[in-house]
Design a protein around this motif. Structure first.
Motif, PDB file in Angstrom:
ATOM      1  N   ARG A 161      -6.893  -2.376  -2.832  1.00 57.19           N
ATOM      2  CA  ARG A 161      -6.134  -2.853  -1.682  1.00 57.19           C
ATOM      3  C   ARG A 161      -6.752  -2.471  -0.333  1.00 57.19           C
ATOM      4  NH1 ARG A 161      -1.860  -5.292  -2.297  1.00 57.19           N
ATOM      5  NH2 ARG A 161      -0.963  -4.659  -0.324  1.00 57.19           N
TER       6      ARG A 161
ATOM      7  N   ASP B 135       0.823  -1.214   0.000  1.00 54.96           N
ATOM      8  CA  ASP B 135       0.000   0.000   0.000  1.00 54.96           C
ATOM      9  C   ASP B 135       0.855   1.262   0.000  1.00 54.96           C
ATOM     10  OD1 ASP B 135      -2.168  -1.667   0.157  1.00 54.96           O
ATOM     11  OD2 ASP B 135      -2.469  -1.394   2.308  1.00 54.96           O
TER      12      ASP B 135
ATOM     13  N   VAL C 124      -3.851   4.822   3.312  1.00 56.95           N
ATOM     14  CA  VAL C 124      -2.820   3.787   3.454  1.00 56.95           C
ATOM     15  C   VAL C 124      -2.184   3.752   4.839  1.00 56.95           C
ATOM     16  CG1 VAL C 124      -2.304   3.723   1.011  1.00 56.95           C
ATOM     17  CG2 VAL C 124      -1.020   5.240   2.491  1.00 56.95           C
TER      18      VAL C 124
ATOM     19  N   ILE D  94      -5.102   1.356  -5.231  1.00 60.49           N
ATOM     20  CA  ILE D  94      -5.219   1.604  -3.792  1.00 60.49           C
ATOM     21  C   ILE D  94      -6.627   1.253  -3.317  1.00 60.49           C
ATOM     22  CG2 ILE D  94      -5.239   3.416  -2.026  1.00 60.49           C
ATOM     23  CD1 ILE D  94      -2.908   4.719  -3.531  1.00 60.49           C
TER      24      ILE D  94
END
Length: 122
Positions: free
Chosen positions: A63, A9, A121, A60
């Protein structure tokens, strides 16, 4: 399974932030050019960069969607908005009447995208 194949990430966020800073420099140079030929060249560079930013934001989102779904989707919307405002600002520049509201909107979207990417993140 697909999450683990795409890298970390932090790596994707770092890539997004680096591209955002490059995008800022390219857009400032492109909007301040006088020659239409030069403006178009910098527009092409800006397009490539905001498409790459959109791709990294989608990665992103994939994830972090299990624990930060809404902010990840909001970052994707901001990335699309970044592309729209870029096109709008360059179109206004080519018509020789750049509107300050659009430039301010672009700055706000960039700052929000930087903040939300970091939030997603960490």
């Amino acid at each position: 399974m697909i999450k683990y194949l795409l890298g970390g990430d932090i790596m994707w966020a770092s890539l997004t932030l680096i591209m955002l800073f490059i995008y800022i420099a390219v857009t400032i140079i492109g909007i301040t050019r006088v020659s239409v030929k030069r403006v178009i060249q910098w527009l092409i560079a800006s397009r490539i960069i905001y498409i790459l930013i959109l791709i990294t934001q989608i990665v992103i989102t994939i994830r972090v969607s299990d624990h930060r779904f809404y902010t990840a989707i909001f970052a994707d919307v901001l990335a699309v908005l970044l592309g729209g405002l870029t096109e709008l600002n360059y179109t206004n520049k080519q018509q020789n009447h750049l509107i300050n509201f659009n430039v301010i909107g672009l700055i706000v979207v960039i700052i929000a995208l930087i903040g939300i990417t970091i939030y997603n993140v960490i």
